[in-house]
Design an enzyme around this catalytic site. Sequence first.
Site, PDB file in Angstrom:
ATOM      1  N   LYS A 110       7.367   0.567   1.200  1.00 42.11           N
ATOM      2  CA  LYS A 110       7.941  -0.373   0.222  1.00 42.11           C
ATOM      3  C   LYS A 110       9.217   0.169  -0.410  1.00 42.11           C
ATOM      4  O   LYS A 110      10.135  -0.603  -0.729  1.00 42.11           O
ATOM      5  CB  LYS A 110       6.916  -0.743  -0.854  1.00 42.11           C
ATOM      6  CG  LYS A 110       6.402   0.414  -1.673  1.00 42.11           C
ATOM      7  CD  LYS A 110       5.267  -0.029  -2.579  1.00 42.11           C
ATOM      8  CE  LYS A 110       4.705   1.166  -3.330  1.00 42.11           C
ATOM      9  NZ  LYS A 110       4.156   2.206  -2.434  1.00 42.11           N
ATOM     10  N   LYS A 166       0.838  -1.198   0.000  1.00 45.15           N
ATOM     11  CA  LYS A 166       0.000   0.000   0.000  1.00 45.15           C
ATOM     12  C   LYS A 166       0.874   1.249   0.000  1.00 45.15           C
ATOM     13  O   LYS A 166       1.944   1.276   0.607  1.00 45.15           O
ATOM     14  CB  LYS A 166      -0.903  -0.013   1.228  1.00 45.15           C
ATOM     15  CG  LYS A 166      -1.728   1.254   1.446  1.00 45.15           C
ATOM     16  CD  LYS A 166      -2.495   1.149   2.745  1.00 45.15           C
ATOM     17  CE  LYS A 166      -3.218   2.456   3.062  1.00 45.15           C
ATOM     18  NZ  LYS A 166      -2.272   3.565   3.347  1.00 45.15           N
ATOM     19  N   LYS A 211       5.670   8.933  -9.166  1.00 45.39           N
ATOM     20  CA  LYS A 211       6.347   9.963  -8.356  1.00 45.39           C
ATOM     21  C   LYS A 211       7.865   9.898  -8.522  1.00 45.39           C
ATOM     22  O   LYS A 211       8.570  10.808  -8.091  1.00 45.39           O
ATOM     23  CB  LYS A 211       5.997   9.785  -6.875  1.00 45.39           C
ATOM     24  CG  LYS A 211       4.524   9.938  -6.540  1.00 45.39           C
ATOM     25  CD  LYS A 211       4.297  10.048  -5.042  1.00 45.39           C
ATOM     26  CE  LYS A 211       4.832   8.869  -4.250  1.00 45.39           C
ATOM     27  NZ  LYS A 211       4.177   7.591  -4.575  1.00 45.39           N
ATOM     28  N   ASP A 264      -1.032  -0.545  -6.303  1.00 41.68           N
ATOM     29  CA  ASP A 264      -2.376  -0.601  -6.865  1.00 41.68           C
ATOM     30  C   ASP A 264      -2.413  -1.601  -8.014  1.00 41.68           C
ATOM     31  O   ASP A 264      -2.375  -1.235  -9.181  1.00 41.68           O
ATOM     32  CB  ASP A 264      -2.797   0.786  -7.357  1.00 41.68           C
ATOM     33  CG  ASP A 264      -4.245   0.827  -7.822  1.00 41.68           C
ATOM     34  OD1 ASP A 264      -4.922  -0.204  -7.706  1.00 41.68           O
ATOM     35  OD2 ASP A 264      -4.682   1.874  -8.306  1.00 41.68           O
TER      36      ASP A 264
END
Length: 276
Positions: free
Chosen positions: A19, A14, A45, A133
């Site tokens: 991560k 998430k 990003k 995602d």
Amino acid sequence: MKKRTPLRVAIYGKGGVGKSVVATGLSVVLARSGRKVLHVGCDPKHDSAVRLLPPGVKLRTVMEVLGDAPGGGGQEPIVLEGRLGIHCCESGGPQPGLGCGGRGVARMLEYMEETGLMEPGRYDAIVFDVLGDVVCGGFAAPLRLGFADRVVIVTSEEPMALYAANNITRAVTAYQDNGVVLAGLVANLRGSDAPRDKLRRFARRLSTRILATIPRDPQIQESERRRSTVVERAPGSASSRAFRALAAALERTDKRRCVLPTPMEDEEFYRFIDSW
């Protein structure tokens, strides 16, 4: 000297669960063990490889070089060498509101294959830092296109992080025919009183294991602030030992012994969490 098996690891989780901290820490440990490492940031990003590059070095994203992002176009290299000889690249993404970030990841991997960057034997460890995602097929591209064969899911004790982890196991089952396996979970704890026994029970329910547990450590935040990794700045810390344990567990992982995960349907997941 025995030749080591190439590692191709995708780190999922998430957003905000840590991560990128795990992926960059793992890349550093693998590089220090003598592996030639490629670190691949798969997030619009493009904020993963910055922890591995020398201060002030700017890495142009693949989407920028391809002309699919602001300021795009040009012949700059998509890979730069960072500390410890780690090669770094970032997918980047389209202009906000004008494209799909997941498609940016898929296009990056296609381009890397076209240019020979993913040729077998070029690297003996590739670490993908992927936005969690996986509802979008683009973010599952490292699995769908067969570039990563081991999945590590980063989770905390928080319900939404566990929910995302449960969802990500569904992607592993979807791409099992590509040789993808779930190596296990990394527990990145948010509090000192986190329920470790319950996280182990969660792992067992998914038919997997906890590869490493990263304690709450202010030295991680300080390393992040300095755009570095805790493995380099505080090698003797408990969190650094956890990253070394993660690398060792992955080195020992026999894909033939990794069973298919057993994700929960949403209703069962919420009952599981309510039972805590």
